[in-house]
Design an enzyme around this catalytic site. Sequence first.
Site, PDB file in Angstrom:
ATOM      1  N   HIS A 267      -1.988 -79.460   2.311  1.00  0.00           N
ATOM      2  CA  HIS A 267      -1.722 -79.120   0.908  1.00  0.00           C
ATOM      3  C   HIS A 267      -2.904 -78.110   0.130  1.00  0.00           C
ATOM      4  O   HIS A 267      -2.824 -76.999  -0.042  1.00  0.00           O
ATOM      5  CB  HIS A 267      -1.726 -80.384  -0.233  1.00  0.00           C
ATOM      6  CG  HIS A 267      -0.773 -81.334   0.431  1.00  0.00           C
ATOM      7  ND1 HIS A 267       0.633 -80.975   0.371  1.00  0.00           N
ATOM      8  CD2 HIS A 267      -0.898 -82.653   0.814  1.00  0.00           C
ATOM      9  CE1 HIS A 267       1.356 -81.945   0.875  1.00  0.00           C
ATOM     10  NE2 HIS A 267       0.623 -82.990   1.157  1.00  0.00           N
ATOM     11  N   ASP A 318       6.853 -82.106   5.449  1.00  0.00           N
ATOM     12  CA  ASP A 318       6.000 -83.115   4.785  1.00  0.00           C
ATOM     13  C   ASP A 318       7.221 -84.355   4.261  1.00  0.00           C
ATOM     14  O   ASP A 318       7.614 -85.076   5.399  1.00  0.00           O
ATOM     15  CB  ASP A 318       5.483 -82.695   3.525  1.00  0.00           C
ATOM     16  CG  ASP A 318       4.360 -83.624   2.774  1.00  0.00           C
ATOM     17  OD1 ASP A 318       4.618 -84.958   3.300  1.00  0.00           O
ATOM     18  OD2 ASP A 318       3.768 -83.470   2.016  1.00  0.00           O
TER      19      ASP A 318
HETATM   20  C1  NGQ Z   1       1.992 -89.653   2.638  1.00  0.00           C
HETATM   21  N1  NGQ Z   1       2.403 -87.936   1.232  1.00  0.00           N
HETATM   22  O1  NGQ Z   1       0.984 -90.221   3.399  1.00  0.00           O
HETATM   23  O2  NGQ Z   1       3.197 -89.796   2.921  1.00  0.00           O
HETATM   24  C2  NGQ Z   1       1.629 -88.904   1.275  1.00  0.00           C
HETATM   25  C3  NGQ Z   1       1.586 -89.857   0.216  1.00  0.00           C
HETATM   26  C4  NGQ Z   1      -0.803 -90.564   0.045  1.00  0.00           C
HETATM   27  C5  NGQ Z   1       2.012 -86.850   0.410  1.00  0.00           C
HETATM   28  N2  NGQ Z   1       0.780 -86.807   0.152  1.00  0.00           N
HETATM   29  C6  NGQ Z   1       0.784 -91.003   0.248  1.00  0.00           C
HETATM   30  N3  NGQ Z   1       2.811 -85.749   0.086  1.00  0.00           N
HETATM   31  O3  NGQ Z   1      -1.093 -89.357  -0.180  1.00  0.00           O
HETATM   32  O4  NGQ Z   1      -1.560 -91.601  -0.423  1.00  0.00           O
HETATM   33 ZN    ZN Z   2       1.767 -85.737   3.924  1.00  0.00          ZN
END
Ligand code: NGQ
Ligand code: ZN
Length: 452
Positions: A267, A318
Amino acid sequence: MIFADHALLPDGWAEGVRVIVQDGRLSDIRTGARAEPGDLRVSALLPALSNLHSHAFQRAMAGMTEHRSGGQDSFWTWRQVMYRFLDHLTPDQIEAIAALAYMEMMEAGFAAVAEFHYLHHQPGGTAYDDPAELSGRILAAADQTGIGLTHLPVLYTHGGAGCQPLSEQQRRFGCTLDRFAQIMAAVAVQMPALPADARLGLAPHSLRATSPDDLARLTDLARGGPVHIHIAEQPREVAEILAWLGARPVEWLVANLPVDAQWCAIHATHMTPAESRALAATGAVAGLCPITEANLGDGPFDGPGWLAAGGAFGLGSDSNVRISLTEELRTLEYSQRLRDLARNVMLTGEGSVGTALYTGAARGGAQALGRASGALKVGLWADLMAIDATHPALCALPADRLLDGLAFAAPDGVITDVWAAGRHQVRGGRHIARDQIIRGWRQTVTALKGLI
Ligand code: NGQ
Ligand code: ZN
């Protein structure tokens, strides 16, 4: 032997290109050649991309989180729903979902994927008998689909910034460093079952979900493999890290860890210009996930600042809410146009934006996966994608505009063939194991319908 009417070589488009693949690698590339009997003929041949960020299981939530139920939804409310979904998933389901996602990635033109894998335990945190049970399911899905895998087991030690304890739902991800080392060792034993292009790296989940102590110890375990981390995706995350560590996330990362070209900053949405320059100078890849970043309301990446600083970038799917390479390319460029009220933003200098996006993401994706690929060059893995340049959506374009057509104008159906390290898994636009994978997927989703 593959014969392409057109092929994108490191120094541009060439005509009449004959490519020989041996042991999964490109062993010979001739231009101005003639097709010979027995050659597999394609219209236009390109290096296939590596998808640098996936949470495969989230594919099964696609379309389940676009439903508002009181209050303003956000990244953080989406995350609660994602946690709820995870309370149900079994190892068999995880494998079937990952197989579907990897098949779709290959049909979309990706030859390889970096799986950012934080599901280690049963719901509630009870360990499986085999510490690598769920990693094994990812490896099995990669094997079934033939996608090139860079597997990234994730260290997740804390519930939030400032060493907060794990919540009940986060226990499925949580590990001590010792436990994590056991998982890595157990995965390393399984890796040789995959083809030789598969790689093992690791990933601290984020600054929020680890601690400075963990991170200092973790980098020893990486041993030259890829290291990925989620960073600076949401403004709230930036504020929490600043309050806790006295620096913004990217600022802290670059100042405190040995970030280099092995690293991929997933990101990196919210950076100051100084952070952008400092991160780009490390050689790390910015892991951009345009569809997911739009879907979750993260904000646009600073493309012009990053490119001006000479930064490398690649693309990731993602959350897998929609798996489409062409849509990732155009969503990235359109996010820049909408913010800057400008056109043709994601390139330095003059030329084809589609080509700059595609070749940049091919190089950066390969770098992020630690994969010798990303170009049609002798010695690299034969990660190849063929598109039909005679398709109505492309036939009006000269070769040097084909990638503009692919990124902005063509349906995904122009993608005809994909090879991962020479494995010819997509033919005529369809994955060779499509029917079987769809059967497994249908069985799995029936049980998951309406859960969240
Ligand atoms: C994840 N996803 O780990 O799947 C994360 C969400 C977080 C993104 N950051 C959970 N897009 O970041 O705590
Ligand atoms: Zn992720």
